[in-house]
Design a protein around this motif. Structure first.
Motif, PDB file in Angstrom:
ATOM      1  N   LYS A  89      28.889   0.219   2.657  1.00 16.72           N
ATOM      2  CA  LYS A  89      28.213  -1.078   2.500  1.00 16.72           C
ATOM      3  C   LYS A  89      26.726  -0.882   2.256  1.00 16.72           C
ATOM      4  O   LYS A  89      26.121  -1.590   1.461  1.00 16.72           O
ATOM      5  CB  LYS A  89      28.415  -1.931   3.754  1.00 16.72           C
ATOM      6  CG  LYS A  89      29.815  -2.519   3.866  1.00 16.72           C
ATOM      7  CD  LYS A  89      29.935  -3.274   5.175  1.00 16.72           C
ATOM      8  CE  LYS A  89      31.353  -3.746   5.408  1.00 16.72           C
ATOM      9  NZ  LYS A  89      31.513  -4.318   6.765  1.00 16.72           N
ATOM     10  N   GLY A  90      26.138   0.088   2.946  1.00 15.36           N
ATOM     11  CA  GLY A  90      24.718   0.383   2.754  1.00 15.36           C
ATOM     12  C   GLY A  90      24.418   0.842   1.332  1.00 15.36           C
ATOM     13  O   GLY A  90      23.305   0.699   0.850  1.00 15.36           O
ATOM     14  N   LEU A  91      25.443   1.382   0.651  1.00 17.85           N
ATOM     15  CA  LEU A  91      25.259   1.817  -0.733  1.00 17.85           C
ATOM     16  C   LEU A  91      25.637   0.708  -1.719  1.00 17.85           C
ATOM     17  O   LEU A  91      25.717   0.936  -2.929  1.00 17.85           O
ATOM     18  CB  LEU A  91      26.101   3.070  -1.005  1.00 17.85           C
ATOM     19  CG  LEU A  91      25.594   4.344  -0.317  1.00 17.85           C
ATOM     20  CD1 LEU A  91      26.632   5.452  -0.383  1.00 17.85           C
ATOM     21  CD2 LEU A  91      24.290   4.814  -0.948  1.00 17.85           C
ATOM     22  N   GLY A  92      25.908  -0.470  -1.185  1.00 16.60           N
ATOM     23  CA  GLY A  92      26.140  -1.625  -2.064  1.00 16.60           C
ATOM     24  C   GLY A  92      27.586  -1.882  -2.413  1.00 16.60           C
ATOM     25  O   GLY A  92      27.881  -2.613  -3.366  1.00 16.60           O
TER      26      GLY A  92
END
Lengths: 338, 253
Positions: free
Chosen positions: A230-233
């Motif tokens: 999620k942190g990488l989109g």
């Protein structure tokens, strides 16, 4: 270390592996077409293909050996790719279409179709997919809802296997004519291969394997854990569900052609990982190619080892597959073990 | 710069962050400290878009965070969580994944992505193990590989949850230097820190959290003259200068 070395080494290695795999599988496919209860002449087949010259050998090739060899290849490719996708999407080395109940969901759906008089075509492939998909949905929903551990996911799969097995048995009890087909399905068998089963399944398998390979970087991100992904989109939940749907589609298509070939989805991805293939864009096509080759080889042995008798390919796969798997298991490093 | 105003967030109906207001400025290191379970990691998750705030607002360089797409957030905010699995991939593969936010739909990694990844690998000194699977590395080396992935992301705002976990003393110094160099490049660096001595030594500012609220923000010197640290942690810190540098030692109260 030169800056270009870091990533270019991977590419060279990958190209070599893919070429070797394609060549090996091409040889296995050729042997599978030539050998069987009667040996056919490659010359007669070529003559039939090029000049349209009819002969007994060409007829056997066209209506028996070719659909069978291709069914083996596509079923193996689908199950191995499905296993690799499931293992990555659930970050669980023990998961495979056979273990989390995907295959048995397909068998129940196919048995239902057979009881309604549907023996091939797109409807059968679609039903097999829906059965597989239902199982995936239940396992994923339950594991998300109850935050199931890896072991609990396997237990959920065992429960689904049991449930779908009961559904299949119930259908056979009420419609005894489906019993023969169901027995074939449970051990895995290609003796009734036909173009009507092969073509829809092969089209779906080719499109699905291509799609999961093209977007494999997303599947790789899932293995980093939901927070990193999620942190990488990436929308981790949606992506996981899409991939599991693709895995269900692949397993469903394989089951619609061959029945239950449980071990392929577990063994082949682990064997491919031993070749130090970790990138999804390489892993998925390699699993598909080698999975197809493995099943084709097992079917060749099933047809020729006790000729003129033929034994179901599922038996051969277990006889060969289990020892190979155990060797991989015990020879591998602790971290690489399933 | 990340501006956080009256932020409330949590998991399901359970609110963890209660009206948090904080600025994370470019060109500086902010350490978020507090007792276990006070909401430090939840704050970073809210700032990286992993959990959705229930109210309040986050501004990213003046733009509303909630209006940005997942990928455009990831291009601008790199986040390294505390707990991570050990994926089946090599160091180089992992670092390249940091370029995912820069990929267009369906496209493969470009030469620019590969260059950025190679740069991050070199910056962390991981060239010699770039082809080694993560499963074969120690916890500290894996930590460095993940940090390299976050660097490859090339974001202006970097959020690190416990960046010193698994690192031995030399690697801690190297990580401190790296965080400082990132701040010197003009990036906003925020880190959840477990060790107060490390936080005091490396930070330009500290945000002290208690029960889901930021109760103090200021420089290390400012926090030392308040009763915040003794109240939250039950320890007082003494600043000890040596060789032109400073060190911080805890004294139990």
């Amino acid at each position: 270390m030169n800056s270009s070395v870091i990533f270019s080494k991977n590419k060279r290695q990958s190209a070599r592996l893919i070429c070797s795999a394609v060549l090996s599988v091409a040889i296995v496919l050729a042997l599978s077409i030539i050998f069987g209860s009667s040996r056919i002449s490659p010359g007669a087949v070529l003559s039939g293909l090029v000049n349209g010259a009819e002969s007994v050998d060409y007829t056997i090739f066209k209506y028996v050996r070719l659909p069978r060899a291709l069914s083996c290849f596509f079923a193996g490719a689908a199950l191995a790719a499905s296993g690799a996708v499931i293992q990555r999407a659930l970050s669980n080395k023990l998961a495979s279409p056979g273990i989390i109940g995907v295959n048995s969901g397909s068998v129940a759906a196919v048995t239902l179709c057979t009881s309604l008089g549907i023996w091939g075509g797109w409807t059968l492939s679609l039903a097999a997919f829906l059965g597989a998909f239902l199982s995936v949905c239940v396992v994923v929903a339950a594991s998300v809802k109850f935050k199931a551990s890896r072991g609990a996911v396997i237990l959920l799969g065992i429960a689904m296997n049991s449930l779908f097995g009961a559904v299949t048995d119930a259908i056979v009890t009420f419609v005894p004519d489906t019993a023969y087909m169901t027995t074939q399905f449970r051990v895995g068998d290609f003796s009734s291969s036909s173009y009507s089963k092969l073509i829809p399944a092969a089209v779906i398998i080719t499109v699905t394997v291509t799609a999961v390979t093209v977007f494999a970087d997303r599947l790789d991100l899932i293995t980093l854990g939901d927070d990193v992904a999620k942190g990488l989109g990436l929308s981790a939940g949606v992506t996981r569900m899409l991939y599991l749907t693709a895995a269900a589609l692949l397993a469903g298509c394989a089951v619609s052609m061959a029945g239950l070939l449980s071990f392929v989805g577990l063994i082949v991805p682990h064997a491919v990982k031993r070749l130090h293939v970790t990138d999804g864009k390489m892993l998925l096509p390699l699993c598909a190619i080698l999975g197809g080759g493995f099943v084709t080889l097992c079917d060749l042995v099933a047809r020729t080892a006790f000729a003129p008798y033929e034994i179901p390919v599922g038996i051969i796969m277990s006889v060969f597959g289990v020892p190979v798997f155990l060797i991989l298991l015990f020879r591998g490093k602790e971290s690489e073990r399933p | 710069m990340i501006e956080i105003r009256d932020l409330r967030a949590g998991y399901g109906k359970k609110e963890i962050l209660h009206s948090v207001t904080l600025d994370i400025k470019n060109g500086s290191i902010l350490s978020v400290v507090g007792a276990n379970g006070c909401g430090k990691s939840t704050l970073l998750k809210a700032l990286s878009g992993i959990i959705k705030p229930s109210s309040g607002k986050i501004l990213l360089d003046g733009e509303k965070f909630s209006t940005l797409t997942r990928k455009s957030r990831a291009v601008r905010v790199a986040y390294l969580p505390q707990d991570r699995p050990v994926p089946e991939m090599t160091v180089a593969d992992l670092v390249l994944k940091g370029r995912f936010p820069h990929l267009s739909f369906g496209h493969s990694y470009s030469l620019d992505d590969i260059s950025a990844s190679e740069l991050a690998i070199k910056k962390l000194g991981l060239e010699s193990i770039s082809h080694v699977p993560l499963a074969e590395l120690s916890g500290g080396m894996r930590q460095k590989a993940y940090v390299a992935m976050a660097l490859a992301q090339d974001a202006d705002h970097i959020l690190l949850d416990e960046p010193f976990t698994h690192l031995d003393i030399p690697h801690r110094y190297a990580m401190s230097d790296l965080m400082r160099s990132l701040a010197d490049e003009g990036r906003a660096v925020a880190a959840v820190m477990h060790e107060l001595s490390d936080a005091l030594a490396i930070s330009d500012r500290l945000a002290v959290m208690e029960d889901g609220k930021v109760i103090f923000t200021g420089t290390p010197d400012e926090v030392l003259v308040t009763d915040v640290l003794p109240r939250v942690f039950g320890v007082r810190y003494r600043k000890i200068p040596y060789d032109g540098k400073v060190s911080f030692y805890p004294e139990r109260i």
